[in-house]
Design an enzyme around this catalytic site. Structure first.
Site, PDB file in Angstrom:
ATOM      1  N   SER A   1      54.894  40.516  -0.085  1.00 20.48           N
ATOM      2  CA  SER A   1      56.261  40.560  -0.615  1.00 20.48           C
ATOM      3  C   SER A   1      57.367  40.889   0.390  1.00 20.48           C
ATOM      4  O   SER A   1      58.538  40.796   0.038  1.00 20.48           O
ATOM      5  CB  SER A   1      56.340  41.537  -1.776  1.00 20.48           C
TER       6      SER A   1
ATOM      7  N   LYS B   1      65.490  47.834  -2.009  1.00 22.26           N
ATOM      8  CA  LYS B   1      64.773  47.130  -3.072  1.00 22.26           C
ATOM      9  C   LYS B   1      64.754  48.040  -4.301  1.00 22.26           C
ATOM     10  O   LYS B   1      64.563  49.252  -4.174  1.00 22.26           O
ATOM     11  CB  LYS B   1      63.349  46.812  -2.595  1.00 22.26           C
TER      12      LYS B   1
ATOM     13  N   SER C   1      57.851  39.340  -3.699  1.00 28.17           N
ATOM     14  CA  SER C   1      58.720  39.924  -4.697  1.00 28.17           C
ATOM     15  C   SER C   1      60.022  40.505  -4.132  1.00 28.17           C
ATOM     16  O   SER C   1      60.971  40.721  -4.876  1.00 28.17           O
ATOM     17  CB  SER C   1      57.974  41.032  -5.435  1.00 28.17           C
TER      18      SER C   1
HETATM   19  N1  GLN Z   1      52.709  37.491  -4.675  1.00 26.92           N
HETATM   20  C1  GLN Z   1      51.797  38.588  -4.665  1.00 26.92           C
HETATM   21  C2  GLN Z   1      51.610  39.091  -6.085  1.00 26.92           C
HETATM   22  O1  GLN Z   1      52.194  38.531  -6.939  1.00 26.92           O
HETATM   23  C3  GLN Z   1      52.287  39.690  -3.763  1.00 26.92           C
HETATM   24  C4  GLN Z   1      53.384  40.498  -4.326  1.00 26.92           C
HETATM   25  C5  GLN Z   1      53.711  41.705  -3.522  1.00 26.92           C
HETATM   26  O2  GLN Z   1      53.405  41.791  -2.321  1.00 26.92           O
HETATM   27  N2  GLN Z   1      54.318  42.698  -4.160  1.00 26.92           N
HETATM   28  O3  GLN Z   1      50.917  40.020  -6.340  1.00 26.92           O
END
Ligand code: GLN
EC number: 6.3.5.7
Length: 492
Positions: free
Chosen positions: A178, A79, A154
């Site tokens: 995410s 990532k 994400s």
């Molecule tokens: N969708 C959640 C957010 O926007 C989680 C994102 C994540 O785990 N990085 O914060």
């Protein structure tokens, strides 16, 4: 061989050990697939063929000298939130479009020691803020199961790359879902470890008390191999726990489903917005686990209504603090012709950050400001403790807790959910981060549009081996994790 991308991590390891193919052949195979197929999926931000082939040759040489490890020569995608020495690390943001890290994140360094070959860096929501990967400055990644749908976020690039067979496994990070939600949207297995299990050193911070790296792959077995690389104590991360990591591969058969008590939170299955197909697939998977000997126990998680407001105060508050370092001075994007220092800060940040990141910085700064701090931030921290206690109480009577990973399957690209609608989609994942618990997503079937559905199992602290083992047993008895998107069937 034309089907190297169909092999599991264990098969890749055995194939390399038995000289059925070399790491160079394997790496070239993946690079060819990326060159042919990724224009449609757009999972990679940066592909690093030269470096990958050099690492592959080094792996092959090590293999010849009898010094190879289990994973020496196996490719991986990282990532783009993990810093990589000499390779661009963007976190999906314009503000880091030109950033080349002078060091490797611990996860990346551990991968190198294990002999993994880095194929490249994969796409993500900007600074990991989002659930669709659409907020990336580099454009939206597509869901391999339906190219007009999002892969989730994400860690959407990680999920899409593995689901399209453009990497055998990938690293992800999970601050509020995410890893689990994109794994769910793309039909993969993904593990969010206990907070402190995987080093955050060199992992660009979003919300430091919630962020945790973990593996994303086809199966629990494949995840266990990557978890063996990622997990462990790191002196350079003060929140990394000084307890030995398990051998997750050796423990894959360590927990029997027979006699396992699975908690079913009443509140979770009555959430408005839980899709009927998702509910049905998750219930079928629980029935299957019951047939395998598990006991389903109804439990109460009374704090469910507090999850979204609590997370969406704490995560932005921490983000607003973490993101102060991006000011256009020492590295990253700098605006043109600043008239003075204030202008340089202001314009570099407002030109460099996208709208969702700016929204969170504003929410977080507000929640932390004098006069509002007690009413918002401190209150949220208190509620966070109640959420944790709710889980600990449940674990007095059950071994794991079951839930969907997301209330729906993948959204259409550009569905332009308003921010609050998008935040509500995180209902099943964010409490786990607030409590610091481990949780796993496993694919359990498809909805009426042939989009994957995921089951989430939440464990008590340090129960990664148990979660991987339960999903491994389930995957021995079912074949959802072997299903491939049409695009993954394409040969390069
Ligand atoms: N969708 C959640 C957010 O926007 C989680 C994102 C994540 O785990 N990085 O914060």
């Amino acid at each position: 061989m034309t089907d190297l991308h169909r092999l599991s991590i264990r098969e890749l390891s055995e194939g390399l050990a038995g000289s059925k193919f070399s790491s160079r052949e394997l790496t070239e195979h993946y690079l060819k697939r990326i060159a042919k197929i990724d224009a449609q999926v757009q999972s990679y931000v940066t592909v690093t063929p030269e470096q990958a082939l050099a690492q592959a040759d080094a792996a092959d040489a090590l293999r010849k000298s009898g010094m190879a490890n289990v994973l020496t020569g196996v490719p991986v995608a990282h990532k783009d939130i993990f810093c990589t020495h000499g390779i661009k690390t963007t976190a999906g943001s314009k503000i880091l479009d030109n950033f080349i890290s002078p060091y490797d994140a611990t996860v990346v360094a551990k991968g190198k020691v294990a002999g993994l070959v880095t194929l490249g860096k994969v796409n993500m929501d900007e600074f990991a803020m989002g659930s669709t990967s659409e907020s990336s400055y580099f454009g939206a990644t597509k869901n391999p199961w339906a190219l007009d749908h999002v892969p989730g976020g994400s860690s959407g690039g990680s999920a899409a790359a593995v689901a399209a067979d453009l990497a055998p496994f990938a690293t992800g990070t999970d601050t509020g879902g995410s890893i689990r939600q994109p794994a769910s949207f793309c039909g993969l297995t993904g593990l969010k470890p206990t907070y402190g299990r995987v080093s955050r050193f060199g992992m660009i911070a979003y919300a430091s008390s919630l962020d945790q790296g973990g593996p994303m792959a086809r199966s629990a077995e494949d995840c266990a191999y990557l978890m063996n690389v990622m997990a462990g104590h790191d002196e350079r991360d003060s929140t990394s726990v000084n307890i030995d990591a398990d051998d997750y591969v050796a423990n894959l058969n360590g927990t029997s489903v027979k006699g396992l008590r699975i908690g079913i939170p009443k509140q979770y299955f009555n959430v408005a917005g839980l899709d009927a197909d998702v509910k049905a697939r998750v219930e079928e998977s629980l029935k299957k686990l019951e047939d395998m000997g598990a006991t389903l126990v109804e439990i109460d998680l009374n704090m469910t209504d507090a999850y979204v407001p609590t997370y969406y105060l704490i995560a932005p508050a921490e983000a607003s603090s973490n993101l102060q370092r991006f000011d256009g001075v020492r590295y990253g994007y700098r605006c043109e012709n600043p008239v003075d220092l204030t202008d340089l800060y202001k314009r570099s940040r407002s030109e460099g950050f996208g709208p969702e990141v700016q929204r969170r910085i504003l929410i977080g700064t507000y929640a932390l400001s004098a006069g509002y701090y007690d009413a918002y931030y401190v209150k949220a921290q208190k509620v966070r403790r109640l959420i944790q206690q709710d889980f600990l109480k449940a674990f007095e009577s059950v071994d794991v807790i079951a839930a969907p990973s997301a209330p729906t399957t993948a959204y259409k690209i550009g569905a332009s959910l308003d921010p609050v609608e998008m935040y509500l989609g995180d209902i099943y994942t964010i409490a786990v981060n607030l409590a610091g618990l481990p949780a796993i997503n496993a694919p359990v079937g498809f909805d009426k549009d042939q989009l994957p559905v995921g089951l989430q199992l939440i464990g008590n602290y340090w129960s990664e081996s148990q979660l991987l083992s339960v999903v491994h047993q389930y995957q021995q008895a079912t074949d959802w994790h072997t299903k491939r998107a049409a695009i993954a069937e394409e040969n390069a």
